[in-house]
Write a protein that holds these residues in place. Structure first.
Motif, PDB file in Angstrom:
ATOM      1  N   THR A  60       2.886   6.010  -3.022  1.00 30.08           N
ATOM      2  CA  THR A  60       4.296   6.794  -3.331  1.00 30.08           C
ATOM      3  C   THR A  60       3.981   6.743  -5.060  1.00 30.08           C
ATOM      4  N   LEU A  61       3.780   5.826  -5.551  1.00 29.61           N
ATOM      5  CA  LEU A  61       3.588   5.728  -7.123  1.00 29.61           C
ATOM      6  C   LEU A  61       2.509   6.710  -7.636  1.00 29.61           C
ATOM      7  N   VAL A  62       1.390   6.559  -6.871  1.00 32.70           N
ATOM      8  CA  VAL A  62       0.191   7.397  -7.380  1.00 32.70           C
ATOM      9  C   VAL A  62       0.727   8.959  -7.214  1.00 32.70           C
ATOM     10  N   HIS A  63       1.399   9.210  -5.891  1.00 34.75           N
ATOM     11  CA  HIS A  63       1.873  10.678  -5.646  1.00 34.75           C
ATOM     12  C   HIS A  63       2.478  11.205  -6.699  1.00 34.75           C
ATOM     13  N   LYS A  64       3.584  10.108  -7.099  1.00 35.54           N
ATOM     14  CA  LYS A  64       4.570  10.552  -8.199  1.00 35.54           C
ATOM     15  C   LYS A  64       3.895  10.768  -9.684  1.00 35.54           C
ATOM     16  N   VAL A  65       2.891   9.872 -10.083  1.00 36.47           N
ATOM     17  CA  VAL A  65       2.190  10.241 -11.178  1.00 36.47           C
ATOM     18  C   VAL A  65       1.284  11.493 -11.127  1.00 36.47           C
ATOM     19  N   ASN A  67       1.000  -1.281  -0.041  1.00 39.08           N
ATOM     20  CA  ASN A  67       0.021  -0.077  -0.092  1.00 39.08           C
ATOM     21  C   ASN A  67       0.886   1.266  -0.053  1.00 39.08           C
ATOM     22  N   SER A  68       1.876   1.193   0.654  1.00 41.78           N
ATOM     23  CA  SER A  68       2.872   2.402   0.722  1.00 41.78           C
ATOM     24  C   SER A  68       3.634   2.459  -0.636  1.00 41.78           C
ATOM     25  N   ASN A  69       3.878   1.465  -1.253  1.00 37.58           N
ATOM     26  CA  ASN A  69       4.568   1.769  -2.507  1.00 37.58           C
ATOM     27  C   ASN A  69       3.490   2.115  -3.667  1.00 37.58           C
ATOM     28  N   GLN A  70       2.128   1.772  -3.546  1.00 38.63           N
ATOM     29  CA  GLN A  70       1.207   2.271  -4.350  1.00 38.63           C
ATOM     30  C   GLN A  70       0.750   3.623  -4.213  1.00 38.63           C
ATOM     31  N   ASN A 104      -8.859   8.586  -0.604  1.00 40.26           N
ATOM     32  CA  ASN A 104      -9.597   7.315  -0.262  1.00 40.26           C
ATOM     33  C   ASN A 104      -8.604   6.424   0.500  1.00 40.26           C
ATOM     34  N   VAL A 105      -7.546   6.349   0.327  1.00 38.91           N
ATOM     35  CA  VAL A 105      -6.550   5.493   0.941  1.00 38.91           C
ATOM     36  C   VAL A 105      -6.233   6.220   2.390  1.00 38.91           C
TER      37      VAL A 105
END
Length: 127
Positions: free
Chosen positions: A8-13, A3-6, A118-119
């Motif tokens: 981080t990825l969404v924040h970068k996108v 969940n943490s990696n997801q 939502n996360v």
């Protein structure tokens, strides 16, 4: 993927989409100020930059509040697509592509902001 990696990825996108939108907005804003200014002067031509200045303000809002700002960018971008492509008799593919990039990147910001909110809400409920 955790969940943490997801997250981080969404924040970068989201950040990448916002930066790409800002670069596009700045390029078109500067172009709208400069083009035609040799005939009438930069001050009189500055009114051509107002729509793109409004886009830059919406991008700033999208960086602060991604869901609200993303929605505003999408709506504004769709308005630009209509205004520059379907309102008159002129239709240019490059103008259509440039104006379509704006709502598409707005959708990316909106979706990423919605996911991140939502996360955080789901994490708060479990704790």
């Amino acid at each position: 993927m955790s969940n943490s990696n997801q997250k981080t990825l969404v924040h970068k996108v989201k950040t990448l989409a916002g930066v790409a939108l800002f670069i596009l907005g700045m390029l078109v804003f500067v172009f709208s100020l400069i083009s035609g200014s040799e005939e009438v002067g930069l001050l009189q031509n500055s009114f051509n930059g107002i729509p793109w200045l409004a886009l830059l303000i919406l991008i700033f809002i999208a960086f602060r509040r991604p869901v609200l700002g993303g929605l505003l960018v999408v709506l504004y971008g769709l308005g630009l697509v209509y205004f520059f492509n379907f309102r008159g008799v002129n239709f240019f593919l490059t103008t259509f592509i440039i104006t379509m990039i704006i709502p598409l990147l707005g959708f990316v910001i909106l979706g990423c902001g919605y996911y991140l909110e939502n996360v955080d809400k789901a994490r708060d409920k479990t704790q």
